[in-house]
Structure formats: C-alpha cells, structure tokens
Design an enzyme around this catalytic site. Structure first.
Site, PDB file in Angstrom:
ATOM      1  N   TYR A   1      17.292  -5.430 -18.125  1.00  0.00           N
ATOM      2  CA  TYR A   1      16.597  -5.458 -17.653  1.00  0.00           C
ATOM      3  C   TYR A   1      15.816  -4.933 -17.509  1.00  0.00           C
ATOM      4  CZ  TYR A   1      14.706 -10.137 -20.103  1.00  0.00           C
ATOM      5  OH  TYR A   1      15.195 -11.309 -21.019  1.00  0.00           O
TER       6      TYR A   1
ATOM      7  N   CYS B   1       5.413   5.294 -12.457  1.00  0.00           N
ATOM      8  CA  CYS B   1       4.790   5.923 -13.505  1.00  0.00           C
ATOM      9  C   CYS B   1       4.042   6.952 -12.948  1.00  0.00           C
ATOM     10  CB  CYS B   1       4.574   5.480 -15.241  1.00  0.00           C
ATOM     11  SG  CYS B   1       5.493   5.100 -15.845  1.00  0.00           S
TER      12      CYS B   1
ATOM     13  N   CYS C   1       9.859   3.323 -19.735  1.00  0.00           N
ATOM     14  CA  CYS C   1       8.349   3.046 -20.042  1.00  0.00           C
ATOM     15  C   CYS C   1       8.243   4.144 -21.031  1.00  0.00           C
ATOM     16  CB  CYS C   1       7.533   3.439 -18.418  1.00  0.00           C
ATOM     17  SG  CYS C   1       7.606   2.122 -17.130  1.00  0.00           S
TER      18      CYS C   1
ATOM     19  N   CYS D   1       2.400   1.921 -14.770  1.00  0.00           N
ATOM     20  CA  CYS D   1       2.798   1.218 -13.477  1.00  0.00           C
ATOM     21  C   CYS D   1       3.293   2.137 -11.968  1.00  0.00           C
ATOM     22  CB  CYS D   1       4.670   0.459 -14.049  1.00  0.00           C
ATOM     23  SG  CYS D   1       5.637   2.200 -14.125  1.00  0.00           S
TER      24      CYS D   1
ATOM     25  N   ASN E   1       8.094   2.546 -24.466  1.00  0.00           N
ATOM     26  CA  ASN E   1       8.699   2.201 -24.256  1.00  0.00           C
ATOM     27  C   ASN E   1       9.701   1.268 -24.624  1.00  0.00           C
ATOM     28  OD1 ASN E   1       6.558   0.247 -25.343  1.00  0.00           O
ATOM     29  ND2 ASN E   1       7.308  -1.231 -23.725  1.00  0.00           N
ATOM     30  N   VAL E   2      11.089   1.332 -23.983  1.00  0.00           N
ATOM     31  CA  VAL E   2      11.964   1.392 -24.656  1.00  0.00           C
ATOM     32  C   VAL E   2      12.662   0.670 -23.690  1.00  0.00           C
ATOM     33  CG1 VAL E   2      13.830   2.271 -26.436  1.00  0.00           C
ATOM     34  CG2 VAL E   2      12.344   3.707 -25.890  1.00  0.00           C
ATOM     35  N   GLU E   3      12.392  -1.070 -23.893  1.00  0.00           N
ATOM     36  CA  GLU E   3      13.435  -2.421 -22.951  1.00  0.00           C
ATOM     37  C   GLU E   3      14.757  -2.440 -23.655  1.00  0.00           C
ATOM     38  OE1 GLU E   3      11.051  -5.418 -24.047  1.00  0.00           O
ATOM     39  OE2 GLU E   3       8.895  -4.475 -22.743  1.00  0.00           O
TER      40      GLU E   3
ATOM     41  N   VAL F   1      17.637  -5.496 -23.397  1.00  0.00           N
ATOM     42  CA  VAL F   1      18.787  -6.713 -22.783  1.00  0.00           C
ATOM     43  C   VAL F   1      18.614  -7.020 -21.095  1.00  0.00           C
ATOM     44  CG1 VAL F   1      20.794  -6.340 -23.692  1.00  0.00           C
ATOM     45  CG2 VAL F   1      19.685  -7.993 -23.378  1.00  0.00           C
TER      46      VAL F   1
ATOM     47  N   GLU G   1       5.577   6.368 -20.562  1.00  0.00           N
ATOM     48  CA  GLU G   1       4.737   7.490 -19.903  1.00  0.00           C
ATOM     49  C   GLU G   1       6.198   8.538 -19.329  1.00  0.00           C
ATOM     50  OE1 GLU G   1       4.504   4.711 -18.983  1.00  0.00           O
ATOM     51  OE2 GLU G   1       1.972   4.261 -18.151  1.00  0.00           O
TER      52      GLU G   1
HETATM   53  N1  THU Z   1       5.136   0.079 -19.057  1.00  0.00           N
HETATM   54  C1  THU Z   1       5.258   1.153 -19.952  1.00  0.00           C
HETATM   55  O1  THU Z   1       5.898   1.183 -20.903  1.00  0.00           O
HETATM   56  N2  THU Z   1       4.498   1.640 -19.044  1.00  0.00           N
HETATM   57  C2  THU Z   1       4.028   1.312 -17.753  1.00  0.00           C
HETATM   58  O2  THU Z   1       3.203   1.756 -17.059  1.00  0.00           O
HETATM   59  C3  THU Z   1       3.760  -0.247 -17.090  1.00  0.00           C
HETATM   60  C4  THU Z   1       4.394  -1.129 -18.264  1.00  0.00           C
HETATM   61  C5  THU Z   1       6.528  -1.002 -20.231  1.00  0.00           C
HETATM   62  C6  THU Z   1       7.412  -1.665 -19.457  1.00  0.00           C
HETATM   63  C7  THU Z   1       7.808  -2.976 -20.053  1.00  0.00           C
HETATM   64  O3  THU Z   1       8.766  -2.542 -21.543  1.00  0.00           O
HETATM   65  C8  THU Z   1       6.928  -3.026 -20.891  1.00  0.00           C
HETATM   66  O4  THU Z   1       5.807  -2.280 -20.622  1.00  0.00           O
HETATM   67  C9  THU Z   1       5.742  -4.580 -19.820  1.00  0.00           C
HETATM   68  O5  THU Z   1       6.248  -4.361 -18.787  1.00  0.00           O
END
Ligand code: THU
Length: 175
Positions: free
Chosen positions: A90, A131, A95, A128, A84-86, A88, A97
């Site tokens: 949001y 995904c 994700c 999620c 996952n790459v968040e 700022v 995947e």
């Molecule tokens: N996240 C994923 O990378 N994959 C998922 O299937 C569930 C959630 C990440 C997104 C976010 O960066 C962090 O988990 C919290 O939701």
C-alpha cells in the site's frame, strides 16, 4: 489485426518497388505537452477539468476503489495530467498529483500556474497533505487549485489556503 497484418498493410507495391506506407502515428492525448495540441485539435472546449476527469478514468485503484485525476497547467499553457497508481504494498502507491508533477518534470517544465483535482466524492476532493507540499515545490502560494467532484461541485482555493505555514527553503536557514 496482428502486427504482421498491419506491417503488410503498410507496404504498397509501387512501380515495381516496395514503398513503405507508415500508418499515421497515434499520439496519446492525456499527458504532457501533447495534451494541449490534441485537445485543441479534438475539442477546442477541453478544459483543465476535462483533462483531469479524462485521466482519472485511467487511475489504477483496485485497493481503495477511489480514482483520482489531476491536471496542471504551466505558465506557457501546457497541460500535464496524472492519476493515482496503487500498489499491493500500500505505501508504494502514488497520488494523482504526484503523477501529474512527474509528467511535467519529465517534459522539462518546472512551474505550475494552475491545478485541478477531481474524484468521485460527495464534496470536492482535497489534495492530501503530502500532495499540497509537492505542489508547493513548483507553485506559488497564490496559485489556484480547484477541488472537484464528478457531479460538478467545485471549490476554488489557493495553494496558500491549502497549505498555511508551508515549509519552505527559508526554514532551512540557520537562526
Ligand atoms: N489520492 C490521490 O491520488 N490524491 C490525493 O490528494 C488524495 C488521495 C489517492 C491515493 C489513493 O490511491 C486513493 O486516493 C485513496 O487514498
């Protein structure tokens, strides 16, 4: 050592003429087709779990603090990984995947034979909803998706179990 230093190191005087000696190229192991090759060379026991756990370390999750790793295997045995790459802003975050799928598509592969998702969670981490739909674009509903946590608990499911009533192409046909 700086760039200059390494360049100078790569130059050898040989019979009066300069011969450039390139240092061996370092192939990144944690993405794309190279993973399988590197994994084979470095650790024959490396599994889809190892791949997902390794790439999870690189996750950029300063906002949630929740690092996720995903690994996909194609029918040909290639392994692609993502984390996952968040952001700022949001909603702009992505994700794990989605990252693995992007790596697979960028390498010219379009079929998922198996998937693995891992995070530091009390229960094996489920992909999620979005995904699940993204996986379904490239995986049959019979494809095994393993949900995992860091302490070795795994839940083996099919994509069909994760995404019952999946929206598919057929739903866009007129009635
Ligand atoms: N996240 C994923 O990378 N994959 C998922 O299937 C569930 C959630 C990440 C997104 C976010 O960066 C962090 O988990 C919290 O939701």
């Amino acid at each position: 050592m700086g760039v200059r230093g390494s360049l100078l190191r790569g130059l050898k005087l040989f019979g009066g003429s300069r011969v450039s000696v390139r240092p061996p190229r370092q192939e990144p192991c944690n993405s794309g087709a190279r993973f399988a090759k590197c994994a084979k060379q470095k650790d024959p026991a490396m599994t889809l779990r190892d791949a997902a756990a390794a790439v999870r370390e690189n996750a950029y999750a300063p906002y949630s603090g929740f690092k996720v790793g995903a690994a996909l295997r194609t029918p040909g045995g290639q392994v692609f990984t993502g984390c996952n790459v968040e952001n700022v802003a949001y909603p702009e975050g992505t994700c794990a995947e989605a990252g693995a799928i992007a790596a697979m598509i960028a390498a010219g592969e379009t079929l998922i034979a198996e998937a693995y998702v891992i995070a530091d969670s009390p229960e094996p981490v489920p992909p999620c909803g979005g995904c699940r739909q993204k996986l379904a674009e490239f995986a049959g509903l019979d494809v095994v998706v393993t949900l995992a946590n860091l302490v070795g608990v795994e839940k083996v499911m099919t994509l069909g179990q994760l995404l019952p009533g999946a929206f598919g192409k057929g739903h866009m046909d007129p009635a």
